[in-house]
Enzyme design. Structure first.
Site, PDB file in Angstrom:
ATOM      1  N   VAL A 158      32.093  39.179  18.947  1.00 53.59           N
ATOM      2  CA  VAL A 158      31.797  39.979  17.765  1.00 53.59           C
ATOM      3  C   VAL A 158      32.300  39.205  16.554  1.00 53.59           C
ATOM      4  O   VAL A 158      33.318  38.521  16.619  1.00 53.59           O
ATOM      5  CB  VAL A 158      32.467  41.366  17.835  1.00 53.59           C
ATOM      6  CG1 VAL A 158      32.457  42.066  16.480  1.00 53.59           C
ATOM      7  CG2 VAL A 158      31.774  42.239  18.865  1.00 53.59           C
ATOM      8  N   CYS A 159      31.553  39.306  15.457  1.00 48.64           N
ATOM      9  CA  CYS A 159      31.948  38.704  14.201  1.00 48.64           C
ATOM     10  C   CYS A 159      32.088  37.183  14.372  1.00 48.64           C
ATOM     11  O   CYS A 159      31.283  36.556  15.053  1.00 48.64           O
ATOM     12  CB  CYS A 159      33.243  39.361  13.721  1.00 48.64           C
ATOM     13  SG  CYS A 159      33.633  39.127  11.974  1.00 48.64           S
ATOM     14  N   THR A 160      33.107  36.589  13.765  1.00 44.90           N
ATOM     15  CA  THR A 160      33.283  35.137  13.847  1.00 44.90           C
ATOM     16  C   THR A 160      33.769  34.678  15.212  1.00 44.90           C
ATOM     17  O   THR A 160      33.963  33.482  15.424  1.00 44.90           O
ATOM     18  CB  THR A 160      34.260  34.655  12.761  1.00 44.90           C
ATOM     19  OG1 THR A 160      35.490  35.363  12.896  1.00 44.90           O
ATOM     20  CG2 THR A 160      33.688  34.873  11.371  1.00 44.90           C
TER      21      THR A 160
ATOM     22  N   ALA B 136      27.287  40.972  15.113  1.00 42.57           N
ATOM     23  CA  ALA B 136      27.572  40.557  13.741  1.00 42.57           C
ATOM     24  C   ALA B 136      28.965  41.047  13.345  1.00 42.57           C
ATOM     25  O   ALA B 136      29.815  41.297  14.202  1.00 42.57           O
ATOM     26  CB  ALA B 136      26.480  41.083  12.811  1.00 42.57           C
TER      27      ALA B 136
END
Length: 278
Positions: free
Chosen positions: A157-159, A207
């Site tokens: 998730v995310c970075t 994202a």
């Protein structure tokens, strides 16, 4: 009451009962009578593709400076899968609580060295400076590469997707990340894809931050079937209604979005520099 407590059933399959059945009747409605409970279980067991039980081994990475919601949101849904074992894996040398980027500390359950090698689901949360450090930590990268072949799902998730990319796992794969860093994926041979949840084979990436909830439901649906994911969605009362429009660069007023882009631009720059070293 512990969500994983299992109601005893005259049908003889109590060990297969999902956690949302385990506690809700006693928490909100008092103890359910056995005939009523058995009837509810019988009806649920008849739902097509409703896979109540599994034995997934799930490894969720902890590292200093991770973003707590990246981890905690998916953990809620993964931890609610009946029969699954969730390992909170620290990349530190001991089991001391690991602080998130905003200071929330999470207690790990196991170290990288002691984590089982046969993991079914690998997960990396995101962050900022902490993520950049994890991208250059050989022990962390080796943890993912050594378990990737066996894993059914390799996720982030995310970075967190940048950690997978730095480990060499996303070459030629479609993947997403937080908007501030998604362009850096290309530096590692991945294909940046501007979607909330991206699935490419066994790779599932979400994202930024709040997308972890959508991501986790997609993973549960892949592992246990959509009906199970819908049941957990109801358990968590996940029906988002934000108080105003926003949450993306396109839907946020420019006077807010543009300065914020400038503030976070260094994350992508630094990540790309790491990609250039590989």
């Amino acid at each position: 009451m512990n969500r994983r407590t299992v109601l005893q059933s005259a049908l003889g399959f109590a060990a297969m009962v999902a956690p949302f059945f385990a506690a809700r009747s006693s928490v909100y409605a008092g103890e359910t009578a056995a005939p009523q409970r058995d009837d509810a279980l019988r009806r649920l067991s008849a739902v097509r593709d409703f896979r109540l039980h599994g034995k997934e081994q799930i490894a969720m990475l902890l590292y200093p400076g991770f973003t707590a919601l990246d981890l905690v949101g998916p953990h809620y849904f993964f931890g609610s899968m009946m029969g699954a074992t969730v390992h909170l894996v620290t990349n530190q040398r001991d089991l001391a609580p690991v602080k998130s980027d905003l200071g929330l500390a999470v207690a790990p359950t196991i170290t990288i060295e002691d984590c089982p090698r046969e993991i079914d689901l690998l997960f990396a949360p995101g962050g900022t400076d902490g993520t950049l450090a994890a991208m250059e930590d050989e022990r962390t990268l080796r943890f993912f590469t050594e378990r990737a072949d066996h894993a059914t799902y390799i996720t982030s998730v995310c970075t967190g997707s940048l950690i997978l990319a730095a480990a060499g796992l996303l070459q030629g794969k479609r993947a997403t990340s937080h908007w501030c860093a998604i362009s850096a994926l290309e530096s590692f041979g991945a294909v940046p894809t501007h979607e909330r949840v991206v699935t490419d084979g066994k790779f599932i990436t979400g994202a930024g931050v709040s997308a972890g909830l959508d991501f986790a439901l997609a993973v549960v649906a892949a592992a246990r079937g959509e009906p199970y994911a819908r049941a957990l969605m109801l358990q968590g009362e996940y029906q988002p209604e934000p108080p105003f429009a926003g949450g993306s660069l396109d839907t946020t007023p420019k006077e807010i979005a543009e300065p914020l882009q400038e503030l976070f631009s260094s994350v992508a720059v630094k990540a790309k520099a790491i990609g250039g070293k590989n």
